[in-house]
Design an enzyme around this catalytic site. Sequence first.
Site, PDB file in Angstrom:
ATOM      1  N   LYS A 117      29.898 -45.924   3.419  1.00 44.26           N
ATOM      2  CA  LYS A 117      28.848 -45.146   2.751  1.00 44.26           C
ATOM      3  C   LYS A 117      27.648 -46.029   2.424  1.00 44.26           C
ATOM      4  O   LYS A 117      26.506 -45.596   2.544  1.00 44.26           O
ATOM      5  CB  LYS A 117      29.378 -44.508   1.460  1.00 44.26           C
ATOM      6  CG  LYS A 117      30.148 -43.237   1.707  1.00 44.26           C
ATOM      7  CD  LYS A 117      29.242 -42.010   1.598  1.00 44.26           C
ATOM      8  CE  LYS A 117      29.940 -40.736   1.801  1.00 44.26           C
ATOM      9  NZ  LYS A 117      30.053 -39.959   2.838  1.00 44.26           N
ATOM     10  N   LYS A 198      27.657 -32.912  15.271  1.00 43.72           N
ATOM     11  CA  LYS A 198      28.546 -32.377  14.230  1.00 43.72           C
ATOM     12  C   LYS A 198      27.709 -31.726  13.129  1.00 43.72           C
ATOM     13  O   LYS A 198      26.684 -32.281  12.718  1.00 43.72           O
ATOM     14  CB  LYS A 198      29.359 -33.553  13.666  1.00 43.72           C
ATOM     15  CG  LYS A 198      30.283 -33.205  12.536  1.00 43.72           C
ATOM     16  CD  LYS A 198      30.983 -34.499  12.092  1.00 43.72           C
ATOM     17  CE  LYS A 198      31.329 -34.520  10.680  1.00 43.72           C
ATOM     18  NZ  LYS A 198      32.149 -34.079   9.837  1.00 43.72           N
ATOM     19  N   LYS A 201      25.153 -31.838   6.598  1.00 47.28           N
ATOM     20  CA  LYS A 201      23.969 -31.743   5.742  1.00 47.28           C
ATOM     21  C   LYS A 201      22.988 -32.874   6.048  1.00 47.28           C
ATOM     22  O   LYS A 201      21.786 -32.672   6.090  1.00 47.28           O
ATOM     23  CB  LYS A 201      24.479 -31.845   4.306  1.00 47.28           C
ATOM     24  CG  LYS A 201      23.515 -31.605   3.238  1.00 47.28           C
ATOM     25  CD  LYS A 201      24.225 -31.817   1.906  1.00 47.28           C
ATOM     26  CE  LYS A 201      24.904 -33.153   1.894  1.00 47.28           C
ATOM     27  NZ  LYS A 201      25.637 -33.622   0.810  1.00 47.28           N
TER      28      LYS A 201
END
Length: 330
Positions: A117, A198, A201
């Site tokens: 992340k 894919k 968001k």
Amino acid sequence: MSPPARKRVLSGMQPSGLLHLGNLLGALDNWKALQEKYECFFFVADWHAISTNYADTSRIKEFTRELLIDWLAAGIDPQRAAVFIQSRNPDHAILHLLLSMIVPVPWLERNPTYKEKQEEIKDRDLSTYGFLGYPVLQAADILLYKPDYVPVGKDQLPHLELTRELARRFNSLYRPVFPEPREHLTQFPKVLGTDGRKMSKSYGNTINLSDAEPVVRQKLKTMVTDPARVKRTDPGNPDVCPVYDFHKIFSPAAVIERVNRECRTAEIGCIDCKKLVADAMVERLTPIWDERNKLTAKPDRVEEIVREGGKRAAAVSHGTLEEVKAAMNI
Ligand code: TRP
Ligand code: SF4
């Protein structure tokens, strides 16, 4: 003799944006199936959303409300599942604090999602204490309810493993309080976004549950198709076309079969093909939209649901926290 207690399920989602079709067909449909069989607890992980959005928390409340409306509109039944908001139950914070006393920092540093992340989200400084401790908060969320199963996607498996490791560590340091929860892996059908990647968001390629019908139709019109099919007269290959994936999910068998045939022979054009998929998608989404509109007009109803769900959740979490404190001599 009383019947054996139903097994318990707990899961949560972060309110970090609007729900899209990928979420509906993955997590939500799975939750709906689980609520038929198990005692379910579903919560909005709004504190988790702060860990990556602390510099701009302005939309977390709005996303929390929208998320709850999406869940309910999609068929999460508050009679069957306790639906609640993490930040309204301080037990999550207390257990997070207590677990933070026993979690070795290296366990957190080697968590793959921590590094990934940080790599992925370059525009924010994620070197915070709270972000490192994200899985500890998640472990607290889970362990408070002693669930048998935690429905999650594959990306969450490291967090679940850490939850079990923390449960074992607690149980061996003090006394057995926490059963080890198991994952219930969510099967995701392949859901691609309007750009053929894919649906996500962060790619801005989603179709949201909150999109109105004209928006959905417009998004489908501009969706990518088989890139080799340039002219109307070129035959296409549905197997490489993301529109066809939507057909497989939403359209009746006869339409799927027709598209599969007529695309390859250039009998059907992409405009007509997309019109068919839009019709099927609209049909599936219309009841969700109707329910969304009703709930949006009734904020008191949503409030009542989370208040009642919160009470049921707190009754369980208080009990666990009392055991935890007794085991730790506090
Ligand atoms: N980390 C999860 C996600 O991003 C959200 C979450 C927070 C969660 N607490 C949880 C999921 C507890 C399952 C159980 O999807
Ligand atoms: Fe895709 Fe349909 Fe066009 Fe074939 S006809 S390429 S399946 S949009």
